[in-house]
Scaffold this active site. Structure first.
Site, mmCIF file in Angstrom:
data_model
loop_
_atom_site.group_PDB
_atom_site.id
_atom_site.type_symbol
_atom_site.label_atom_id
_atom_site.label_comp_id
_atom_site.label_asym_id
_atom_site.label_seq_id
_atom_site.Cartn_x
_atom_site.Cartn_y
_atom_site.Cartn_z
ATOM 1 N N CYS A 254 -27.533 -6.551 -48.546
ATOM 2 C CA CYS A 254 -26.348 -6.635 -47.677
ATOM 3 C C CYS A 254 -26.738 -6.422 -46.215
ATOM 4 O O CYS A 254 -27.114 -5.313 -45.808
ATOM 5 C CB CYS A 254 -25.317 -5.595 -48.126
ATOM 6 S SG CYS A 254 -23.942 -5.367 -46.989
ATOM 7 N N CYS A 257 -24.660 -3.838 -44.338
ATOM 8 C CA CYS A 257 -25.008 -2.487 -44.800
ATOM 9 C C CYS A 257 -26.200 -1.951 -44.008
ATOM 10 O O CYS A 257 -26.234 -0.777 -43.610
ATOM 11 C CB CYS A 257 -25.352 -2.500 -46.289
ATOM 12 S SG CYS A 257 -23.987 -2.975 -47.378
#
Length: 302
Positions: A254, A257
């Protein structure tokens, strides 16, 4: 066995599904009945004779079904058609041995409701198909993508309106199951509550989803979360009761993230002793992700 629906008196809940089909004598035709919550499934078999077939049985409330010939595992099989089986005499016409695409079904009010619902969605699906083709040609066209999103939202609203206006229809639970993944808790709860009591029994999957969402609503005690810290020591969320806890649900793949990681680390350092900060890799903790209904990452829960 007579190959037509008899007109004499029948017990409560009796159904009869019959039809004609040429050039298929001796072949088998199947009627699959599956409840919307998939708690029950029944397969009936009939042998076509003299160009006719018949299924009879007891079905006290409408249930989704598939009438078909051939391999049930072949989803490209054209000799299949959906309908609702319910008490009464249901007649299927227009069947061809190689194609069930142009059939007409009479005697099933719930099938009529399903057809009306599908017809209400058809303008959206046709426009979306054309937009998908245009996006293939021009994938960076933001206007096309915005138009597609508007269509999706309008299509979902049509489904929501159908459930609101047809709470007594046994079509409504299957429609709710199809769209509930895109609904927030209040809307899902409202639509489930709009179903008549006898219809709610076919929406057991939605009820289970609501119960799971209720467990993680803001203000509710959080389900216990058990994991290990980098040193391998087991940590329980319940052991931190009374303290402020921030949990960062993330994934190695991600991008956002990774962008947030330094911010999370800074918060952990800045509020050390006041706030407990934890990170949880969703790919390594599938059960916890399902329990907390994490739909995207990064997600932060306090």
């Amino acid at each position: 066995t007579a190959l037509f629906c008899a007109c004499n008196s029948k017990p409560a809940g009796h159904f009869c599904v019959s039809g004609k089909i040429s050039d298929a004598d001796g072949r088998e035709i199947y009627l699959y009945r599956i409840s919307a919550n998939r708690s029950t499934a029944t397969v009936d078999t009939a042998v076509i004779g003299n160009g006719r077939f018949i299924f009879e049985g007891i079905q006290e409330t409408p249930i989704g079904a598939t009438l078909m010939m051939g391999d049930p595992r072949n989803w490209e099989n054209k000799t299949r058609v959906g309908l609702f089986v319910e008490p009464g005499e249901i007649v299927v016409s227009g069947l061809m041995v190689s194609d069930f695409s142009n059939v007409a079904i009479t005697g099933s009010p719930t099938t009529d409701e399903q057809k009306a619902y599908e017809n209400s969605l058809q303008p959206f699906t046709e426009q979306m198909t054309r937009l998908h083709e245009s996006i293939k040609v021009d994938p960076d066209n933001a206007t096309l993508r915005d138009s597609l999103e508007i269509l999706r939202e309008s299509m979902q609203q049509t489904s929501i309106d159908f459930i609101r206006n047809n709470g007594k229809s046994f079509v409504a639970p299957s429609v709710l199951m199809q769209i509930q993944g895109n609904l927030d808790y209040p809307t899902m709860k409202e639509l489930y509550d709009a179903l008549a009591p006898e219809v709610q029994s076919e929406a057991a999957g939605t009820k289970k989803e609501l119960e799971a969402l209720e467990a993680v609503l803001p203000g509710k005690p959080a389900p216990d979360l058990i994991n290990k810290n980098p040193e391998g020591k087991e940590i329980k969320l319940s052991d931190l009761k009374g303290k402020v806890v921030l949990v960062d649900f993330w994934a190695t793949w991600c991008g956002p993230c990774k962008m947030m990681a330094p911010v999370v680390a800074q918060l952990a350092e800045e509020y050390e002793g006041t706030v407990k900060v934890g990170k949880l890799d969703i790919d390594q903790n599938v059960d916890i992700v399902a329990q907390y209904k994490i739909m995207s990452v990064p997600t932060f829960l306090v």
